[in-house]
Design an enzyme around this catalytic site. Structure first.
Site, short mmCIF file in Angstrom:
data_model
loop_
_atom_site.label_atom_id
_atom_site.label_comp_id
_atom_site.label_asym_id
_atom_site.label_seq_id
_atom_site.Cartn_x
_atom_site.Cartn_y
_atom_site.Cartn_z
N LYS A 1 12.25 10.12 -2.83
CA LYS A 1 13.41 9.02 -3.52
C LYS A 1 14.21 9.71 -3.18
O LYS A 1 15.73 8.46 -2.76
CB LYS A 1 12.79 9.19 -4.44
CG LYS A 1 11.92 7.97 -4.90
CD LYS A 1 11.01 8.45 -6.30
CE LYS A 1 10.15 7.55 -6.42
NZ LYS A 1 9.59 7.77 -7.69
N LYS B 1 6.62 4.49 0.53
CA LYS B 1 8.09 4.90 0.90
C LYS B 1 7.85 6.08 2.08
O LYS B 1 8.75 6.60 3.12
CB LYS B 1 7.86 6.08 -0.16
CG LYS B 1 8.15 5.37 -1.38
CD LYS B 1 8.68 6.94 -2.27
CE LYS B 1 7.00 7.29 -3.50
NZ LYS B 1 7.40 5.88 -3.80
N THR C 1 1.09 -1.40 -0.12
CA THR C 1 0.34 0.12 -0.36
C THR C 1 1.64 1.62 0.27
O THR C 1 2.26 1.16 0.39
CB THR C 1 -1.14 0.14 1.28
OG1 THR C 1 0.28 0.35 2.37
CG2 THR C 1 -1.45 -1.57 1.49
#
Ligand code: ADP
Ligand code: ASP
Ligand code: MG
Length: 815
Positions: A682, A579, A555
């Site tokens: 990221k 993340k 998820t």
């Protein structure tokens, strides 16, 4: 001459007794035979229940007896021809009446002495032996029933009587020594001769009866027929992969049975071992199948460990205190007191500091042990030299056994590291100098898991991994397909057996300890009655307590990510493309990594950056091998790359965004992509993996969105603002076109500074030729100084993301 013993399950009903008869017939050429039988399966337990209920004054104490009566009469009717039934029925009824009389006595006096209990229990074997002997006769076998109390003579230790071997052997030889044919004897029951009192040899004691008979008669072999194919590497009820051990030494069999391998009653080995009589343990229901031979010498084997066992209901007791150091005689007093209280000590350890002695007993002996020790050391306790006995219960002992374990360096290391990385906490350890056995005290709830872990470590070439998957959306679905397709190959080539134990979407949880069939997981999830809640999912995952457990979060949910610490602390690895956790506060990120390390599990999130591309793995390899990162320059958003690649003269930026969203290339909320937050997360993760202690706030973001587009209330509003600012986007595009350059949202980490910014790149730059949803990462390092190391390829999409998750799963399994 052979002695054959058939256990309770082998004689549980008429049909099974027919199988016993077939085995006995086949052995007839080796006659004389002695056939020892247990009570019909479950009868001894029922007799215990009857007598306990009678002693407690419960009016319905005869209820379990009724079932015994029904079974006995039914056995007679099914096993004997009509014409002889009446005599046998009368005999059986007489035994049952006697039994009922004894029970009535117990009920009336409300007391069950050990002696009376033995008398009650003896009826189980008396009934079965009589009926089976009659059946043999009517099948044409030369059988005769012998009463075991006339053969086995013991002391008066009711419930666990010890044979008087001299008298017993003489009796057996006198009565059975010169016989031909088949002697049928009930196991377990014996007698104290002087007063002709019935005794029993302890639960499971029919094996012992058979061994005593075999030894006294100098049998060629003792055959123990039961419901499993011999002695297995572990109890097959606890370890599904357990297999038959073809040959076991007497010593090994003794250790295994003492430490819980119930297939042989521990005292059984000694009498036959003294006469060097081999034991054959076979399966009544698979007589030609695998069996175990127990004998003096064993052939060399490829496995250092022969078998493993566990015993539950164990208590651990520790005596400690400064008054014990250097004081001779403490152990003698301790174990003397325990012996006087008839406490059976199963395991002992003492640290060389002599500050404490720890020992284990059955929980049923706990109260007696505590009282005996505290009384023995009352004076030292009152003066503070010794602290009162420390007691822990609810424990189990697990043990690995094998003659070939001697001098095998690293074996205990292997054992304890396998247990440790699966969160099995060791409370005490013991290894005798024979090095034939290593035993450990652990929580009872961990016993099943521990045995499976050890069985995998020492006996199989396969490694099982249990997967708990949350999220079966675009990526989750593909992952399940990939796993289903790859399962056979993984098993065959890598020996990895992946089992999906739990699956959940936002509404439901499907759970199956034996593994969900991936061919129709959708139906199983749809039909599941269990509503999804993360708390419940984690609770069940912990309760299942399966070894090599991996939690997979497919998820993008913050709620799911919140549970990672708890999951890791339960020794469950986490694999995720989510993340949120890795890009949350630095302290939290660190804690997660440290928790994983401390609990011997993994927290892997390769798919956080570049989907399936080996970005984080490559970075880690560089750093671990001593390279120094100078600069990371990357296009990390497949979504943004897609947008700017399609944003050509004549198109509208807002249309491209909507198209990307419709085709599933954006986050559910496209603002996460366009705001640059996704790229920031990221590069933050990469910076942290490169060793920088960095927060989101430390990343310089130069947004390409005009301020009005950055502060919108809804996705709709966002689209409206994109449309209203069409000129702004056109101008960005035009400026790049004018220089024949291409727009890319680049993330840069340079000397510890991170930034995210829309820039245009000229032809010849590695970013220029970046198509579709591709990502690219350039690592400039000490070793890649002139030309950066380039990782490039599809950086988004369900297939490649699922593949990245899959690869992380295999990494956890570590093959
Ligand atoms: P019987 O009634 O024939 O005497 P038991 O129930 O006493 O049989 O013993 C057989 C059982 O022992 C098996 O069904 C199995 O569950 C258990 N067992 C425990 N450890 C082992 C082992 N290492 N190998 C085989 N069986 C085992
Ligand atoms: N019937 C006895 C018991 O159940 C003895 C045996 O089966 O070995 O313990
Ligand atoms: Mg048994």
């Amino acid at each position: 001459m052979l002695v054959l013993k058939f256990g309770g399950t082998s004689v549980a009903n008429a049909e099974r007794i027919q199988q016993v008869t077939a085995i006995v017939k086949r052995r007839l050429p080796q006659a004389p035979l002695v056939v020892v039988v247990s009570a019909f399966g479950g009868v001894t337990d029922a007799l215990i229940a009857c007598s306990a209920q009678a002693a407690a004054g419960q009016e319905d104490y005869l209820a379990p007896l009724q079932r015994i009566t029904d079974r006995s009469l039914e056995a007679v009717r099914e096993l004997l021809p009509m014409q002889v039934q009446s005599g046998a029925l009368a005999q059986v009824r007489m035994l049952l009446n006697d039994l009922e009389d004894v029970l009535k006595g117990v009920f009336l006096v409300r007391e069950l002495s050990p002696k009376t209990k033995d008398l009650v229990l003896s009826f189980g074997e008396r009934l079965s032996a009589y009926i089976i002997a009659e059946h043999f006769k009517h099948r044409g076998l030369p059988a005769e029933h012998f009463a075991s109390p006339d053969l086995i003579l013991t002391d008066r230790n009711f419930g666990d009587a010890r044979p008087d071997f001299a008298a017993t052997n003489e009796r057996i030889k006198n009565r059975l020594g010169d016989r031909e044919g088949i002697a049928v004897v009930g196991g377990f029951v014996a007698s104290h001769a002087p007063k002709q009192e019935i005794t029993t040899l302890g639960r499971g004691g029919s094996d012992y009866t058979a061994a005593i008979l075999a030894a006294a008669l100098g049998a060629d072999r003792l055959e123990i027929w039961t419901d499993v194919n011999g002695m297995l590497t572990a109890n097959p009820r606890q370890v599904g992969d357990a297999f038959t051990i073809p040959v076991v030494s007497y010593d090994e069999a003794m250790e295994l049975s003492h430490f819980g391998a119930k297939v042989i009653y521990p005292p059984t080995i000694q009498p036959v071992r003294d006469r060097n009589i081999p034991i054959h343990v076979g399966n009544t229901f698979d007589p030609e199948g695998h069996y175990t031979r127990i004998q003096q010498d064993i052939p060399a084997t490829s496995y250092p460990v022969r078998g493993m066992t566990s015993i539950r209901d164990i208590a651990l007791l520790s005596l400690s205190g400064p008054g014990m150091v250097g004081v001779p005689g403490t152990s003698r007093r301790l174990f003397g007191a325990l012996a006087r209280a008839s406490v059976n000590v199963i395991l002992i350890t003492q640290a060389s500091s002599e500050h404490s002695i720890t020992f284990a007993t059955r929980e049923s002996h706990l109260a007696a042990a505590e009282a005996a020790v505290n009384e023995e050391f009352a004076y030292e306790i009152s003066t503070g030299k010794v602290t009162p006995l420390k007691v822990e219960s609810g424990l189990a002992i697990i043990a690995i056994v094998g003659e070939n374990m001697k001098n095998r360096v690293g074996l205990s290391g292997q054992m304890f590291s396998a247990l440790g990385s699966n969160g099995v906490n060791i409370r005490a350890i013991a290894q005798g100098s024979s090095e034939r056995i290593i035993s450990a005290v652990i929580e009872a709830g961990d016993a099943g898991k521990a045995l499976n872990v050890l069985h995998e470590a020492f006996f199989t070439d396969t490694v099982k991994a249990h997967l708990f998957i949350v999220g079966v959306g675009t990526v989750g679905r593909v992952l399940l397909t990939q796993i289903a397709e790859q399962q056979p190959w993984l098993l065959d080539q890598l020996g990895v057996d992946l089992k999906v134990v739990a699956l959940a979407n936002t509404r439901k949880i499907a759970f199956s300890e034996i593994g969900i069939d991936l061919a129709d997981w959708k139906t199983q999830l749809e039909n599941s009655a269990q509503a999804m809640s993360m708390g419940e999912f984690v609770r069940q995952m912990q309760a299942a307590n399966l070894h090599n457990s991996i939690f997979i979060d497919n998820t993008a949910s913050a709620e799911v990510a919140q549970f990672y610490p708890q999951i890791l602390r339960a020794n469950i690895s986490v694999v995720t493309p989510n993340k949120i956790a890795a890009s949350s506060g630095y302290a939290h990120y660190r804690t997660l990594k440290q928790t994983a390390q401390r609990y011997g599990v993994k927290y892997l999130f390769e798919t956080n950056v570049g989907a399936g591309l080996p970005v984080i793995g490559t970075l880690k390899d560089l750093i671990r091998s001593g390279d120094r990162i100078h600069r990371i320059e990357a296009v990390l958003s497949g979504t943004l790359n897609f947008l700017f690649n399609h944003f050509k003269a004549g198109t509208r930026f807002v249309d491209i965004v909507q198209q990307a969203k419709a085709e599933g290339y954006t986050e559910p909320d496209p603002r996460i992509d366009l705001s640059g937050v996704d790229v920031m997360r990221k590069i933050l993760i990469l910076a942290r993996e490169a060793g920088y202690e960095m927060e989101m706030a430390d990343i310089a973001l130069k947004s390409f969105l005009p301020p009005e587009c950055q502060e919108t209330e809804s996705i709709e509003d966002f689209y409206a603002q994109l449309e209203a600012h069409a000129d702004h986007f056109d101008a960005l595009r035009q400026a790049a076109d004018d220089k024949a350059e291409r727009l890319k949202v680049a993330a840069v980490l340079d000397a510890g500074q991170a930034s995210v910014e829309l820039r245009s790149y000229p032809q010849g730059h590695p970013f220029f030729e970046l198509h579709g949803k591709d990502n690219i990462v350039l690592f400039t390092t000490d070793r890649y100084r002139e030309q950066p190391l380039v990782v490039k390829g599809a950086g988004a999409g369900a297939e490649v993301t699922a593949m990245g998750i899959f690869a992380d799963i295999i990494r956890v399994v570590n093959v």
